[in-house]
Enzyme design. Sequence first.
Site, PDB file in Angstrom:
ATOM      1  N   LYS A 100       0.769  -1.312  -0.020  1.00  0.00           N
ATOM      2  CA  LYS A 100      -0.137   0.023  -0.085  1.00  0.00           C
ATOM      3  C   LYS A 100       0.949   1.424   0.081  1.00  0.00           C
ATOM      4  CE  LYS A 100      -1.938  -1.340   3.853  1.00  0.00           C
ATOM      5  NZ  LYS A 100      -1.238  -2.570   3.947  1.00  0.00           N
ATOM      6  N   ARG A 123     -10.098   0.897   8.692  1.00  0.00           N
ATOM      7  CA  ARG A 123      -9.581  -0.431   8.941  1.00  0.00           C
ATOM      8  C   ARG A 123     -10.511  -1.212   9.603  1.00  0.00           C
ATOM      9  NH1 ARG A 123      -3.975   0.047   9.126  1.00  0.00           N
ATOM     10  NH2 ARG A 123      -2.747  -2.032   9.280  1.00  0.00           N
ATOM     11  N   ARG A 157      11.654  -6.052   4.516  1.00  0.00           N
ATOM     12  CA  ARG A 157      11.288  -4.624   4.768  1.00  0.00           C
ATOM     13  C   ARG A 157      12.293  -3.961   5.565  1.00  0.00           C
ATOM     14  NH1 ARG A 157       5.553  -2.210   5.388  1.00  0.00           N
ATOM     15  NH2 ARG A 157       5.641  -3.462   7.180  1.00  0.00           N
ATOM     16  N   ARG A 193      10.956  -2.642  11.335  1.00  0.00           N
ATOM     17  CA  ARG A 193       9.945  -2.076  12.177  1.00  0.00           C
ATOM     18  C   ARG A 193       9.745  -3.065  13.236  1.00  0.00           C
ATOM     19  NH1 ARG A 193       4.909  -0.148   8.414  1.00  0.00           N
ATOM     20  NH2 ARG A 193       3.774  -1.422   9.893  1.00  0.00           N
ATOM     21  N   ARG A 241      -0.669  -9.664  12.931  1.00  0.00           N
ATOM     22  CA  ARG A 241      -1.390  -8.252  12.262  1.00  0.00           C
ATOM     23  C   ARG A 241      -2.313  -8.928  11.109  1.00  0.00           C
ATOM     24  NH1 ARG A 241       4.069  -5.620  10.610  1.00  0.00           N
ATOM     25  NH2 ARG A 241       2.564  -4.614   9.078  1.00  0.00           N
TER      26      ARG A 241
END
Length: 221
Positions: free
Chosen positions: A13, A88, A127, A160, A171
């Site tokens: 996203k 969300r 990431r 992160r 998640r």
Amino acid sequence: MRLILLGPPGAGKGTQAKKLVADFRIPHISTGDMLRQAAREGTELGKKAKVLIDAGSLVPDDMVIGLIAERLSRPDAAAGFILDGFPRTVRQAETLEPLLGKLGRTLDKVLSLELDEGAVVERISGRRSCPKDGSVYHVVANPPRRPGYCDACGAGLIQRDDDHPEKVKERNRQYWAKTAPLIDFYARRGLLAPINGAGTAEGVYRDIRRALEGPRGGRKG
Ligand code: AP5
């Protein structure tokens, strides 16, 4: 252009939002980025959010609704926006409608990035993020020129706290339980554009542009 980017964690996203910003010159409004910023600044809201983010849970609806209401009322959002990570939950989506109505605006499209769980884990585990300017890299698909450092500002890249495998699982669980019902919510409103998120970032973006050229998606601003 008023868009929502929907999709599981790590679906791309943020990556696609940056491409849209470059083309349409409208603000990228990411509740995840706003909450992480508040956490870095050590505000009360940021401290509360950090505990939940680090656990892989969602923060309470009212916390993000307040942030979004304020952000959407700013002048730069008048010409359009890209919502990333909001709404969300069904309650957030139901609150967004009158909020936009009051501002005299409607949504153009909801882009739903689809990606299977295996690919999600692969993308998130690779990431690396810049804590200073928010740039996002991937150790294989999109590596920085100098390993470990941001191309744009030179800061050391980090992983992160919520990108560790057990948090990613939670998640993903939250996504399917609380966010995926929005796929139906927006399909019923004729706004949904499903996008295969599995290709290269450029390939996915081509599909997004094609979807935006379809009905109700063709105008700028
Ligand atoms: P948030 O920051 O919104 O996290 P997320 O939805 O889990 O999404 P990510 O940022 O992890 O991934 P992305 O889809 O943007 O993927 P990216 O482009 O980086 O939210 C974090 C937390 O904040 C939530 O868990 C919750 O606690 C809280 N929160 C936020 N909003 C909330 C709300 N509205 N209500 C309640 N709580 C809220 O890509 C991932 C990686 O893949 C990168 O390394 C990238 O380089 C790479 N990549 C991207 N595209 C491709 C491609 N096509 N091919 C190969 N690699 C790719």
